[in-house]
Each structure stands twice: as structure tokens, then as C-alpha cells.
Scaffold this motif. Sequence first.
Motif, PDB file in Angstrom:
ATOM      1  N   CYS A   1       0.869  -1.164   0.031  1.00 10.84           N
ATOM      2  CA  CYS A   1      -0.041  -0.050  -0.144  1.00 10.84           C
ATOM      3  C   CYS A   1       0.861   1.279   0.014  1.00 10.84           C
ATOM      4  O   CYS A   1       0.491   2.293  -0.740  1.00 10.84           O
TER       5      CYS A   1
ATOM      6  N   SER B   1       2.472   1.872  -3.454  1.00 15.25           N
ATOM      7  CA  SER B   1       1.379   2.465  -4.377  1.00 15.25           C
ATOM      8  C   SER B   1       1.176   3.825  -4.037  1.00 15.25           C
ATOM      9  O   SER B   1       1.242   4.544  -5.023  1.00 15.25           O
TER      10      SER B   1
ATOM     11  N   ALA C   1       2.102   6.941  -6.578  1.00 14.29           N
ATOM     12  CA  ALA C   1       1.312   8.203  -6.941  1.00 14.29           C
ATOM     13  C   ALA C   1       1.823   9.599  -6.671  1.00 14.29           C
ATOM     14  O   ALA C   1       1.680  10.728  -7.360  1.00 14.29           O
TER      15      ALA C   1
ATOM     16  N   CYS D   1       1.706   4.541 -13.582  1.00 12.85           N
ATOM     17  CA  CYS D   1       0.453   4.729 -13.741  1.00 12.85           C
ATOM     18  C   CYS D   1      -0.285   3.290 -13.715  1.00 12.85           C
ATOM     19  O   CYS D   1      -1.438   3.002 -13.078  1.00 12.85           O
ATOM     20  N   ILE D   2       0.330   2.367 -14.012  1.00 11.63           N
ATOM     21  CA  ILE D   2      -0.193   0.780 -14.085  1.00 11.63           C
ATOM     22  C   ILE D   2       0.285   0.192 -12.684  1.00 11.63           C
ATOM     23  O   ILE D   2      -0.702  -0.723 -12.086  1.00 11.63           O
TER      24      ILE D   2
ATOM     25  N   ALA E   1       0.733   1.435  -9.769  1.00 11.17           N
ATOM     26  CA  ALA E   1       0.265   1.912  -8.347  1.00 11.17           C
ATOM     27  C   ALA E   1      -1.097   1.118  -8.061  1.00 11.17           C
ATOM     28  O   ALA E   1      -1.373   0.684  -6.983  1.00 11.17           O
ATOM     29  N   PRO E   2      -2.198   1.024  -9.084  1.00 11.02           N
ATOM     30  CA  PRO E   2      -3.335   0.428  -8.820  1.00 11.02           C
ATOM     31  C   PRO E   2      -3.105  -0.994  -8.592  1.00 11.02           C
ATOM     32  O   PRO E   2      -3.878  -1.795  -7.628  1.00 11.02           O
ATOM     33  N   ILE E   3      -2.386  -1.602  -9.169  1.00  8.93           N
ATOM     34  CA  ILE E   3      -1.930  -3.038  -9.020  1.00  8.93           C
ATOM     35  C   ILE E   3      -1.478  -3.437  -7.648  1.00  8.93           C
ATOM     36  O   ILE E   3      -1.872  -4.334  -6.926  1.00  8.93           O
TER      37      ILE E   3
ATOM     38  N   LEU F   1      -1.980  -1.553  -5.106  1.00  6.36           N
ATOM     39  CA  LEU F   1      -3.104  -1.121  -3.972  1.00  6.36           C
ATOM     40  C   LEU F   1      -4.030  -2.607  -3.974  1.00  6.36           C
ATOM     41  O   LEU F   1      -4.453  -2.843  -2.857  1.00  6.36           O
ATOM     42  N   LEU F   2      -4.581  -3.068  -5.184  1.00 11.47           N
ATOM     43  CA  LEU F   2      -5.504  -4.186  -5.055  1.00 11.47           C
ATOM     44  C   LEU F   2      -4.683  -5.384  -4.307  1.00 11.47           C
ATOM     45  O   LEU F   2      -5.442  -6.226  -3.399  1.00 11.47           O
TER      46      LEU F   2
ATOM     47  N   CYS G   1      -3.315   9.576   0.749  1.00  8.57           N
ATOM     48  CA  CYS G   1      -3.868  10.278  -0.583  1.00  8.57           C
ATOM     49  C   CYS G   1      -4.227  11.993  -0.207  1.00  8.57           C
ATOM     50  O   CYS G   1      -3.660  12.730  -0.982  1.00  8.57           O
TER      51      CYS G   1
END
Length: 480
Positions: free
Chosen positions: A234, A237, A241, A272-273, A275-277, A279-280, A305
Motif C-alpha cells: 500500500c 502504491s 502516486a 500509472c499501471i 500503483a493500482p495493481i 493497491l489491489l 492520498c
Amino acid sequence: MIINNAVPLCVDLDGTLIYSDMLHESTLSMLKVKPFAALRLPGWLLQGKAVLKEKVAAAGDFNPATLPYNQAFVDWLRTQHAQGRRLILCTASDQKIAQRIAEHLQVFDEVMASEGAVNLAGANKADALVQRFGEKGFDYAGNSSADIAVWEHARKAVVVNASATVLQDAESCVEVEQVFAGPNKGIAVWRRVLRMHQWLKNILLFIPLIAAHRIADMDAWLSLLLGFLAFSLCASSVYIANDLLDLESDRAHPRKCQRPFASGSVPVWQGCIAAPILLLASFGIACHVGGSFLPWLVGYFLLTCLYSLKLKQLALVDCLTLALLYTLRILSGAAAVSLSMSFWLLAFSGFLFLSLSFVKRFAELQMQILHNKHKAHGRGYYSSDAPLVQMLGIASGFSAVLVLAMYLNSKEVLLLYRNPEWVWGTVPVMLFWISWMWLRAARGEMHDDPLVFAVKDKASLLAGLVFAILLVAGSVGGMA
């Protein structure tokens, strides 16, 4: 025979003149100011990539002086320009962007770029250059497989920041005049992207278990190890960001300009790819941790954030938020193993982490003063605030020591430690370490990340070792 000076050199921008891509840079710049503009991106793209670039360029902004230029290549271009060679910036980026960069560098005689109708890339770029200069009437500097279509019509090629495959393809269709290698993109770069050294902060999750003397509880250790991994992913990620949002600020900083995204060693789109991976994956692992760990992790993520988007720009609020983020790790560790938190531990950690947050800001202000800058970029501090930040930080650190001293004289200590008089020795150790950190900061010897400093500083490591030995000595014989 045609000499170089008589043949124009056409130069690509994205990935060649700079290590980054201006469409990605402009999109991030736009979304930072107008986040809801993301909803309009699909509609712009449906109208064509050239339209998308034009719209994004009009909505975003950037400073051409801070872009991650390929300096070795730029220096070579300056030499070519001084020798009288005609240089043309020929790019698929929007005309407005290309023109500003050309005006900044002052080496290009002409600019050819996308203008909302045609995306000047690949075959379109080749056709435009052949129409402008004729077949084999120009040399071309590029970096990607899309540039092969241009090199097929060029007299010579300059291959910049390209993969071995692109270089081989270029050599198969045109004479290569010059090769400029790109930066190292090995696994070490991704360790820096993830900031894996920052994962050490997540050891704080184990503090409640250790403080409660439940070291033999293996199930709790397993839960906390999963929690450690979840928090680390986390945090990575959020770091990614934050780096993407802070590109311009980092590039203006003497040390942060070397960060992977700021320097261009890792493309923005990969961040950009990633960071969300990450986090999930973090939330998926957190679902397997016991107690109420997941809500605390979500709260940590939301606060980070908010910090990245706004709170870090507010003087004092930023340091208070950083201290809270540290403390949230301890609270999350307690939640993972269903332990209640004592007021003493919360008060001690709050003051201690507030002091370390002020150390971080003070070190940054010292750097600003050294470079004769009046205001920290992207922060709410002026260089003249340094003495006040120093005073607040020292006061917070000594307050943490005072809380520790009061705790060691409480009934809780008698219940947890067989020989509490040994634990009293932690007070002077902590007093030394706080004083030592601020002494080094006042000398201008503090890294702007106190964690990085502490894990490399011999005095800090020795103080930590003595602190641990005193706790163990006080616990000999187990609980009373």
C-alpha cells in the motif's frame, strides 16, 4: 558526397530528446489540477490521438527547464548546432509543447509537430519529412520501433535511448551515424520506485505485540507478517502516486530529481499501471489479516492520498499528518492482533514521530537555504521558517522523552517488567538519540529522510541496540 552540415538532422522528442513522454506528462499535469477531466479523455481519444494531444496540451502545463533531458544527447546537439548543422525538432507531441521546448533549448531551427489533425508519428512522420526534405534528404534521431518507418527514408540514423532490438532493426535499414545509450533500467531501479527501504517503517506494526510481551504468540506473528506486506505494498502504491503528482517539485529538488520518474529512468505510464495493481494486492492480503486490520489500512491509504493531494502543502499540518501516519501503523498492528492501545504508547509515539517529521522538514529547509531559495517548492514553508521548525521539533522530541519517563514510573511497568530499574535506562538513551538527530540536522548533515539517516548512522544504530538490551534486561524472568 553530402556532408553532415548540409543535411538537416530531424530529432524526435519523446524518449529521445527527453527520457519521458510529453503526452503522459501533460495528462498528469492536467489531472493534478482538474481531476474530473479524466472523464473527458475517452471522448477526446475517440476523435483521434492528435485531438487528444491538443486538448491535453491546452489543459495542462509544464516547465520545460525541469524536464528530464538526455543531457549527453543535448550536448551533442549543441555541438552540431554550433558547427552550423540545421536541426529540426520533429515530434508526435503537440505543437504547443514542442514549440516551448524548442524555445527553451535554443538549438532548433524549425519545429514539426502534431497540430490536432494528424498525429505526427511513424508513417505520418516519414511522409511529412520526405515531403519536406525529399527521400534520403535528412538524418533522423529516434528511439523506438515506431521510428523504423522514418529511418527507412532517412540518409543516416542517430539511435538514442533505444533497446538492442530497435538498434538492430535500425542498422538493418539505414547507416547508423551515432548511438546514445539510455539509463540503466534493471531491478535496482524498481527497488527505488517501490522505495523498499521505506518498508522498514512498517516494523512499527509489531510494536504493540512486543510491548504486550506476547512474543511467543506465533499466530499473531503470522497475522502481523501479512499486515507488514499489505502495508508495504500500500505504501509503495502511494509513493508511486505521490512521485507522479510531484514530478515538477522533485525535478526542482537537488536530490529528488534523481528519483526514477523525475529523472525519466522509469516511464510515467508504468507507474500509472503499477500503483493500482499494488493497491489491489495490498487490500487482498489485508483481507486475510485478523481483527479490524483492513479498515485501519484503508484509513491509512485515504489519509496518505489526502496528504499527497493537499495536506503536504500546508505548513505544520503536513508534519502533524506525517506523525499521525506513523502512529496509524502502530494502531493497525494492535488491530491485527486484537490488542488495546495504551495512552502512554500513543502519546510517546505521537510526540516522537512529530519530532522526526519536523527533522525531515528542517533538513529540506536547510537544503533550500543552501541553494538560496526563498520558498520550498510545493510546500508551505519559507526558508526563514527553519529556526521555528527546529524549535518545534526539539520540543516534540523532548516531550516524547518526558512521556517515556512518566510511563516508566507507572503501575503498568511494574506489571510488565521484572526489573523495571533496567528499563529506566532507556530514558537517557532516547534523550541522547533525539539530541543527536537534531545536532546532525543543525550541522546540515541530516538526510531529508530521517529513516534513511538512522539506518546508516552508527550512533543511531548503537542507541537502538542499547535501548533493546535494556528492555530485555528489564524483562528477564518474564511477567510478574
